[in-house]
Design an enzyme around this catalytic site. Sequence first.
Site, PDB file in Angstrom:
ATOM      1  N   GLY A 101       0.755  -1.209  -0.007  1.00 42.85           N
ATOM      2  CA  GLY A 101      -0.010  -0.009   0.035  1.00 42.85           C
ATOM      3  C   GLY A 101       0.839   1.277   0.104  1.00 42.85           C
TER       4      GLY A 101
ATOM      5  CG  HIS B  64      -2.373  -0.923   3.095  1.00 44.08           C
ATOM      6  ND1 HIS B  64      -3.120  -1.414   2.212  1.00 44.08           N
ATOM      7  CD2 HIS B  64      -2.402   0.496   3.022  1.00 44.08           C
ATOM      8  CE1 HIS B  64      -3.475  -0.426   1.354  1.00 44.08           C
ATOM      9  NE2 HIS B  64      -2.565   0.672   1.913  1.00 44.08           N
TER      10      HIS B  64
ATOM     11  CD  GLU C 212       1.447  -6.126  -3.753  1.00 44.42           C
ATOM     12  OE1 GLU C 212       1.947  -6.688  -2.978  1.00 44.42           O
ATOM     13  OE2 GLU C 212       0.981  -4.973  -3.798  1.00 44.42           O
TER      14      GLU C 212
ATOM     15  NE  ARG D 293       5.844 -11.591   3.173  1.00 43.08           N
ATOM     16  CZ  ARG D 293       4.601 -11.556   3.204  1.00 43.08           C
ATOM     17  NH1 ARG D 293       3.987 -12.244   3.849  1.00 43.08           N
ATOM     18  NH2 ARG D 293       3.811 -10.379   2.914  1.00 43.08           N
TER      19      ARG D 293
HETATM   20  C1  MV4 Z   1      -5.381  -1.968  -5.547  1.00 40.68           C
HETATM   21  C2  MV4 Z   1      -6.706  -1.613  -5.387  1.00 40.68           C
HETATM   22  C3  MV4 Z   1      -7.493  -0.997  -6.199  1.00 40.68           C
HETATM   23  N1  MV4 Z   1      -7.383  -0.943  -7.381  1.00 40.68           N
HETATM   24  N2  MV4 Z   1      -5.311  -2.005  -7.158  1.00 40.68           N
HETATM   25  C4  MV4 Z   1      -3.133  -2.259  -1.654  1.00 40.68           C
HETATM   26  C5  MV4 Z   1      -1.854  -2.695  -1.475  1.00 40.68           C
HETATM   27  C6  MV4 Z   1      -1.464  -3.414  -2.372  1.00 40.68           C
HETATM   28  N3  MV4 Z   1      -1.008  -4.904  -2.077  1.00 40.68           N
HETATM   29  C7  MV4 Z   1      -2.303  -3.309  -3.526  1.00 40.68           C
HETATM   30  N4  MV4 Z   1      -3.460  -2.538  -2.832  1.00 40.68           N
HETATM   31  C8  MV4 Z   1      -4.491  -2.175  -3.700  1.00 40.68           C
HETATM   32  N5  MV4 Z   1      -4.345  -2.271  -5.085  1.00 40.68           N
HETATM   33  C9  MV4 Z   1      -6.122  -1.630  -7.959  1.00 40.68           C
HETATM   34  N6  MV4 Z   1      -6.017  -1.697  -9.479  1.00 40.68           N
HETATM   35  C10 MV4 Z   1      -6.883  -1.424  -3.884  1.00 40.68           C
HETATM   36  C11 MV4 Z   1      -5.878  -1.749  -2.973  1.00 40.68           C
HETATM   37  C12 MV4 Z   1      -5.947  -1.631  -1.735  1.00 40.68           C
HETATM   38  C13 MV4 Z   1      -6.126  -2.912  -0.959  1.00 40.68           C
HETATM   39  C14 MV4 Z   1      -5.703  -4.119  -1.613  1.00 40.68           C
HETATM   40  C15 MV4 Z   1      -5.948  -5.226  -0.528  1.00 40.68           C
HETATM   41  C16 MV4 Z   1      -6.269  -5.147   0.832  1.00 40.68           C
HETATM   42  C17 MV4 Z   1      -6.496  -4.100   1.133  1.00 40.68           C
HETATM   43  C18 MV4 Z   1      -6.522  -2.750   0.397  1.00 40.68           C
HETATM   44  C19 MV4 Z   1      -6.692  -1.591   0.914  1.00 40.68           C
HETATM   45  C20 MV4 Z   1      -6.511  -0.421   0.143  1.00 40.68           C
HETATM   46  C21 MV4 Z   1      -6.216  -0.519  -1.145  1.00 40.68           C
END
Ligand code: MV4
Length: 450
Positions: free
Chosen positions: A166, A236, A288, A292
């Site tokens: 995040g 996050h 992603e 791990r």
């Molecule tokens: C995103 C998203 C919305 N749209 N990608 C947050 C951390 C990283 N692992 C990817 N994340 C996000 N990517 C797109 N195209 C929203 C998030 C996100 C999120 C993702 C998973 C769990 C919690 C989250 C909290 C806020 C934003």
Amino acid sequence: MAINRILIANRGEIALRIHRAAHEMGIETVAVHSTADAEAMHVRLADHAVCIGPPAAADSYLNTAAIISAAEVTGADAIHPGYGFMSENAQFAEIVEAHGITWIGPKPEHIRTMGDKVQAKKTAGALGLPLVPGSDGAVSDFDEMKRVAAEIGYPVLAKAAAGGGGRGMKVIPSEDQMEPLVKQAMSEAKAAFGDDTMYLEKYLGNPRHIEFQVFGDGNGNAIHLGERDCSLQRRHQKVLEEAPSPVITPEERDRMGGIVAKAMADMGYRGAGTIEFLWEDGKFYFIEMNTRLQVEHPVTEAITGMDLVREQIRIADGKPLSVTQEDLRFTGHAIECRINAEDPFTFAPSPGKVTAYHPAGGMHVRVDSGLYAGYSIPPYYDSMIAKLIVYGRTREGCIMRLKRALEEMVVEGVKTSIPLHAELIRQPDILSGDYSIKWLEDYLAKRNAE
Ligand code: MV4
């Protein structure tokens, strides 16, 4: 080959978790610890213990020379990094292997590839995983960013290639905001990672976070262990995880699981991994891969009956996967509550002395924790002090048991998130499984307004 003594390059509940798996395999353990962790449970239980530095992680748990030296002087023939700290440090993995020590983890090249989110996405796409629509790799030119955004439609999300978890992300609502917001994201990324490479994705407004557990043997064989739903997060940080996801059917699990397992087989992946997806309107989008073991691995253990740390050690030792995909059955439902030493309302950390400790128990209740009465939780590290993992034949049964287990659990002397979990598990949306990654922060905002 044959691993005889594992150095555990971590602390807290995961160090204890690794110690337990090792001892059940007849393997000795070496604990390495900072001065702040001398009295930790896993240090007491380990066969050997070496103090590797002062409290600050940069000088102890992240100190390559100190960890390698500890392995050499104790005769450890393998290193397990746990999660966090060295676990996704490709260079550390290479140094471990260069010293003739077995690295209990993925191939360094795969750690490196997946650590770069642009490379990770390219690799995932080439392996046939469904991607979030967006730029084809990194973009540095604002006109090009605007072209891509116009094609996929606003809002778009600017992400840092070096990011993850995040950091270095910005939602761009419209074209006129592109330059100022991307510039902000770039300077944040530069400051946080020393790298301001960015890429663009369609912004998904209300997705769930669903991740697949995978294992590979490094020789072209791989399996999936189903999914976990980790949508309940605050800033996050995951708060509660469950397996299976309330929204995934057995057919969807087999289909998507088959795709991720084939991808891992094709890349020759070794060890444990997690493929993270956003899930919206019935569709998966890769975001992603984590190379791990994850904090929430016990919910997968509960529904598969597999010991994932044992499996990691076996694979590092050159053994084949202990099960085939056809052997694996996903049975029942499991929920994990992360219990932190923090105020359940303000989330302020609450380190200090634990004056009383009584873990929950009974059928299908597991507590992974290094806590004991009289232990002082140091202020220097992550605030997670215990994981409560509950299993049931059905989701409803699992939730009833979780309520009971939370009632039993006693941690005195510090504030904990136990009351927050007791509250969450009574919310209608949680009971029905109707929640997205936005749910918890919306809920807390409403609660705090009252
Ligand atoms: C995103 C998203 C919305 N749209 N990608 C947050 C951390 C990283 N692992 C990817 N994340 C996000 N990517 C797109 N195209 C929203 C998030 C996100 C999120 C993702 C998973 C769990 C919690 C989250 C909290 C806020 C934003």
